[in-house]
Design a protein around this motif. Structure first.
Motif, PDB file in Angstrom:
ATOM      1  N   MET A 740       0.804  -1.219   0.000  1.00 50.45           N
ATOM      2  CA  MET A 740       0.000   0.000   0.000  1.00 50.45           C
ATOM      3  C   MET A 740       0.839   1.271   0.000  1.00 50.45           C
ATOM      4  SD  MET A 740      -3.167  -1.154   2.392  1.00 50.45           S
ATOM      5  CE  MET A 740      -3.472   0.508   2.878  1.00 50.45           C
ATOM      6  N   GLY A 741       2.112   1.119   0.325  1.00 46.69           N
ATOM      7  CA  GLY A 741       2.990   2.286   0.289  1.00 46.69           C
ATOM      8  C   GLY A 741       3.374   2.685  -1.126  1.00 46.69           C
ATOM      9  N   ALA A 742       3.073   1.831  -2.078  1.00 41.96           N
ATOM     10  CA  ALA A 742       3.568   2.085  -3.433  1.00 41.96           C
ATOM     11  C   ALA A 742       2.702   2.993  -4.316  1.00 41.96           C
ATOM     12  CB  ALA A 742       3.817   0.750  -4.127  1.00 41.96           C
ATOM     13  N   PRO A 743       1.365   2.838  -4.316  1.00 47.24           N
ATOM     14  CA  PRO A 743       0.582   3.586  -5.317  1.00 47.24           C
ATOM     15  C   PRO A 743       0.773   5.099  -5.271  1.00 47.24           C
ATOM     16  CG  PRO A 743      -0.773   1.909  -4.320  1.00 47.24           C
ATOM     17  CD  PRO A 743       0.507   1.918  -3.554  1.00 47.24           C
ATOM     18  N   PHE A 744       0.880   5.681  -4.083  1.00 49.23           N
ATOM     19  CA  PHE A 744       0.999   7.144  -4.027  1.00 49.23           C
ATOM     20  C   PHE A 744       2.297   7.633  -4.672  1.00 49.23           C
ATOM     21  CE2 PHE A 744       2.292  11.075  -1.830  1.00 49.23           C
ATOM     22  CZ  PHE A 744       1.260  11.898  -2.250  1.00 49.23           C
TER      23      PHE A 744
END
Lengths: 819, 252
Positions: A740-744
């Motif tokens: 979840m840390g990746a998309p932003f």
């Protein structure tokens, strides 16, 4: 603005440690504000003010989208000024907010109150706006390192979540606020150091100021609302505060009153022959009265405890082994001892409450928790029951919430796992043959709590395969309390006769027993209609579902998936309640829920304004590019929302596993943020694998797997010791959070390569979406449950495909933001 | 104009407008209003409210004497100076020390339910600013009232004396045990919050007397508990909602 070139050279890299420290301070400030406002006001309006103040993150995106060009080349000064302002305003704005004469209780009576509320919101907005400016400036200035910036931002926030919980155990909330303010100032000094500012003067001034902020001289006292219980108790002649201690679980204040003694005995019979024992009051967060009772070993002095409705089960059981859930100051334990309980296991969440009983006021209380027959467990009640292998004759669920907060609907937003169908099923499993559960609640008219508890009991018995639940239920009510007994076998005639005698002697009313007739109900405490009796009858009848639907309040049983026991409001009843609000109908409105809805509407409107403002102000200057602006908006809104939905839903899932709300929230929040930070960092290094579509599919898949298998896994692992549960939880959270840390940052990467000027706008959208979705998640959970919240998040994660289709390349050179 | 300046100017204008709004919203104390006219308007408003709630109170109108007294007693004299302009709004108001003066509709309803007679002796627990005692004093022989907060007891006592409510006696004490010297009472009204009904108060009630407890959070009354003691000393409690609200719908 005159920029001093000596302290503003072009930095070569982002001030990562400063960012981490600032993010930690900001998250700590958010949690701390909730604590502070819960003490001085009421938590539902605190929730509203703080949620809206977090729009400072969205506003910073808007602000920097419009001023980025001007700030170019002034990064360090702008960063240091904003970090310093955070440190200063974190302290000053709260102190100013304290003197705003806002009174939540008058909000519908007095048209000025919403304006005072607005003023508090504007004050609290400033610190968050300053922090967000710092982070966003770093994203914009160092767009090639934005994965690292985001990593330090998230890891810092994760550490802040744990640090503030730890700090609140050792420092008062006021001192903690001073520490947060000092951390803000320190982060500004660290930034100067990290960016190798050529002069040391400003850094030294900042450090000195941080040191001054930490001194007790800067401290202040909290101005508790004059309408809270503690303020009113201390007004009485000779009343004095004996002790005050604080932890993240609440501030406990012990008060003695000699001239006008405390006599807190909910639902005491009018026919009581016995005098009430001497009491000390313990206020939680300046309200929520519970008491310490003087006990010198002479049980006869506790005779009055036999005249409460909660004493009923002791007349039906002989020397029972008792489990008291929510033991508080010990009144329920004393009641059990008075009735010759053979053994009492008392469960209390707050260790400071146990310390008051056993330590500081042991001479007064007689240390009932240390008597041979009594064992006290410092644990969360539901978790204790789940993990316990003991069996009891009586499970007594204590009446802990305050009457005024309960009757005003302030608990509507609080998840409560004590009053769900699953919880009742677990209590039933812990009973000896012939054992019973006893639950006492405040009586509200028209009935809400009482009937909802009854409906929950019926559902739990049906769930356990009982064909006729009505044979195993008994309910009575006093002037202002009701007590429900759920037995694991049918009540016999002897028990029913005893019940009738108990009620007759105390002028209590029979609500339900197997075989009750209409003329037996509503006798001593007469309601306009026998609502409780009729309601119980309907809930046991064939048309129970229709009754639940038709009833004007929501009395559907709460479940672990929708653990909102105190949410009673139905939308279709709202117009009628609003019409009657000024003629005595106001208490029927449910404040917690209405505040949530209002907050959501305000946050949505403000977010739309903040997001659309740069487009509007920048129209005609190429800021709006056919399709692209909407694509960016939808993408960052979707991933911001999905992140919050998943985080909030899984915090709830892990609360049930870890059982301690504090540990669960701090462990889960910290793990989520730290691993998401690492995910951000490594998504840049492993960029070949970490493509947006892949990451979103992985998050969706993992979330679905967790929703399907976590409940079963937790059920199997419920008996393992707590020390193993925490690392296991972290292990489970890690992969999901990591992804979840990746998309932003991946999305921001795409934006930065094609349209770098739009980074702040994307940041602002993400900030606004986080605020709105946090409120929305609670609202959705109330109505359709946490599972649905996760499923919705999975759907939202589909946007990356759409976002990536159609590259920005070839357009970037033409697009210019406003100058 | 640069984006920054533009935004700054918008923010500044917004802030100034907000502040102006706040200042304008604060009503000027002591606005020159004719209190008698306002009071009559309030009485009319209360009468309308009573008609709307008759299904629960069982009354289409309150006792005329009660309404007459409501139109006579100057509520503005019982609220802090800065709130006098709101004294005749049908709403509760803060009177300091975390206490409130009740909504006139509720005061009228409670007074009516007590069924006061000219020769009655009434006990009130929770004097506050003295308004309820003042209303009662025009309807009964004597009113004894107990206030727990010393400052409120003192100011209410002085105020009631000054305004000529000579048949009211105020005492600063613990109301839990009533006022034994003047017991028994024809009616008792308990406006102070309690977790239970004090048995000693019921004992000080005359046979046929009524004890009333408004229940609810501050600024609100949720229900009125009406304790009746019959001629044999038997006690029943009737719970009256101040609002017309039936929770069951449809066929239930």
């Amino acid at each position: 603005m005159n920029i001093n070139p000596r302290i503003a050279p072009a930095p070569t890299g982002p001030p990562l440690y400063s960012i981490a420290l600032l993010s930690a301070a900001a998250l700590a400030y958010e949690i701390l504000l909730m604590r502070l406002f819960s003490i001085i006001q009421w938590h539902h309006f605190a929730y509203m003010m703080i949620s809206l103040a977090l729009l400072g993150y969205g506003a910073s995106g808007t602000f920097l989208a419009l001023t980025r060009r001007w700030l170019e080349g002034r990064f360090l000064v702008a960063y240091v000024v904003n970090a310093t302002l955070f440190g200063v305003t974190a302290l000053v704005c709260f102190r100013l907010a304290q003197v705003v004469p806002f009174n939540a209780l008058e909000i519908l009576w007095d048209p000025r109150q919403p304006l005072w509320l607005l003023l508090i919101f504007l004050l609290l907005f400033i610190p968050f706006f300053c922090v967000a400016n710092c982070i966003c400036l770093a994203f914009s200035q160092f767009s090639k390192q934005l994965h690292r910036v985001y990593c330090f931002d998230l890891v810092g926030a994760g550490i802040g979540a744990v640090a503030i919980i730890g700090l609140l155990f050792i420092a008062s909330p006021v001192m903690a606020l001073q520490v947060v303010a000092a951390a803000g100032l320190l982060s500004a000094a660290v930034a100067l150091r990290e960016c190798r500012a050529q002069t040391r003067g400003p850094a030294l001034v900042l450090l000195l100021t941080a040191a001054v902020v930490l001194t007790p001289a800067v401290g202040f006292s909290l101005q508790v609302s004059q309408f809270k219980g503690l303020s009113q108790a201390l007004r009485v002649l000779d009343a004095k505060q004996l002790d005050q201690r604080s932890s993240p679980l609440g501030q406990l204040t012990t008060v003695a009153s000699q001239t006008v003694p405390f006599r807190h005995t909910p639902g005491l019979s009018l026919n009581t022959p016995a005098p009430i024992g001497e009491q000390l009051a313990v206020f939680t967060d300046a309200d929520g009265l519970s008491v310490l009772t003087r006990f010198d070993g002479e049980l006869e002095k506790l005779a009055y405890l036999d005249y409460q409705s909660s004493a009923l089960p002791y007349h039906l059981l002989d020397e029972p082994a008792v489990l008291v859930l929510g033991a508080g100051g010990g009144a329920d334990v004393l009641q059990a001892l008075y009735h010759r309980a053979s053994r009492v296991d008392a469960v209390e969440l707050n260790p400071q409450m146990v310390e008051l009983v056993n330590g500081q006021f042991a001479d007064f209380t007689g240390s009932p928790y240390q008597l041979p027959a009594v064992t006290v467990f410092n644990s969360e009640a539901r978790g204790f029951v789940t993990a316990s292998t003991n069996r009891y004759d009586l499970v007594q669920v204590a009446l802990l919430d305050s009457f005024s907060a309960s009757s005003a609907g302030l608990y509507a937003l609080s998840e409560n796992y004590l009053y769900t169908v699953e919880a009742f099923s677990e209590y039933l499993q812990k009973l000896q043959p012939g054992g019973m559960i006893s639950i006492t609640r405040w009586t509200k008219t028209p009935p809400r709590d009482g009937l909802k508890i009854f409906a929950t009991a019926v559902a739990a018995l049906q769930h356990a395969g009982v064909a006729e639940p009505g044979l195993q239920l008994v309910m009575i009510r006093s002037w202002n309390t009701s007590t429900l007994l759920i037995k694991n076998e049918a009540f016999n005639n002897y028990a029913i006769n005893t019940l009738k005698i108990f009620c007759r002697e105390r002028w209590f009313d029979l609500v339900y027993y197997p075989g009750i007739t209409a003329n037996e109900a509503n006798h001593y405490n007469q309601l306009p209609e026998p609502w409780f009796f009729e309601g119980a009858g309907h809930l046991l009848g064939p048309a129970d579902a229709a009754f639940l639907d038709d009833y004007k309040f929501n009395i559907h049983p709460a479940t672990d998936n929708r653990p909102y026991f105190s949410h009673f409001l139905k939308w279709r009843t709202l117009p009628e309640l609003l019409t009657l609000s000024e003629r005595g109908g106001m208490p029927l409105l449910e404040w917690g829920y209405l505040v949530l809805i209002t907050t959501l509407v305000l946050a949505l409107l403000a977010s739309l304004l903040l997001v659309l403002l740069p487009l509007w102000l920048g129209r005609g200057r190429g800021f709006r590019v056919a399709g692209l602006s909407w694509r960016i908006m939808v993408y960052f809104a979707a991933i911001g929302t999905a992140f919050m939905f998943i985080e909030i839903a899984f915090i709830q899932k892990f609360i049930l596993f870890l059982h301690h709300p504090l540990y669960a929230i701090s462990v889960v929040l910290c793990a989520f943020l730290v691993f998401a930070g690492l995910g951000s960092l490594l998504s840049a290094r492993w960029h070949k694998w970490f493509t947006l579509p892949r990451v979103s599919v992985a998050i969706g898949g993992l979330s679905v797997l967790y929703i399907l298998f976590l409940p079963g896994l937790f059920e199997n692992l419920v008996q393992i010791p707590g020390v193993f549960k925490i690392p296991l939880s972290i292990l489970l959270i890690a992969p999901l959070a990591f992804l979840m840390g990746a998309p932003f940052p991946l999305g921001l990467d795409v934006v930065s390569k094609s349209l770098p000027d739009w980074i702040p706008w994307a940041w602002g959208i993400n900030g606004c979406a986080s605020v709105v979705s946090a409120i929305l998640a609670t609202l959705l959970a109330i109505h359709i449950g946490f599972v649905f919240v996760v499923m919705l998040a999975v759907l939202l994660m589909c946007w990356p495909h759409w976002f990536c289709h159609g590259s920005f390349k070839g357009k970037s050179l033409r697009e210019k933001p406003p100058t | 104009m640069s984006g920054f300046k533009k935004l700054a100017s918008i923010y500044c204008r917004g802030f100034i407008l907000g502040m102006l709004g706040l200042v304008c919203a604060i009503p000027c104390a002591g606005a020159a209003e004719d209190y008698t006219v306002l009071r009559q308007r309030l009485v009319e408003e209360v009468s309308e409210d009573v008609i709307r709630t008759r299904a629960y109170t069982g009354k289409g109108a309150l006792d005329e004497r009660v309404m007459r007294v409501l139109g006579m007693v100057g509520r503005h004299r019982f609220v802090p100076a800065n709130l006098q302009s709101q004294a005749y709004e049908n709403r509760p108001l803060p009177i300091g020390y975390g206490q409130t003066i009740s909504q006139p509709y509720i005061v009228a309803l409670m007074t009516d339910l007590l069924e006061p007679e000219a020769g009655d002796v009434v006990l009130e627990i929770g004097t506050g600013s003295g308004y309820q005692a003042a209303v009662l004093s025009r309807l009964v022989d004597r009113v004894y009232t107990i206030e727990i907060i010393p400052e409120l007891a003192e100011s209410a006592s002085e105020r009631l004396k000054r305004l000529g409510f000579a048949n009211v006696e105020v005492k600063n004490a613990d109301g839990y045990f009533g006022w034994q010297e003047h017991a028994p009472f024809d009616a008792i009204i308990v406006t102070a919050a309690s977790s239970h009904i004090p048995p000693s108060l019921v004992q000080q009630l005359k046979p046929g007397g009524v004890l009333m407890i408004p229940v609810g959070p501050v600024f609100q009354v949720q229900q009125l508990s009406l304790v009746k003691k019959d001629a044999d000393g038997e006690v029943t409690i009737r719970q009256v909602l101040p609002v017309r609200f039936v929770p069951f719908t449809g066929e239930h």
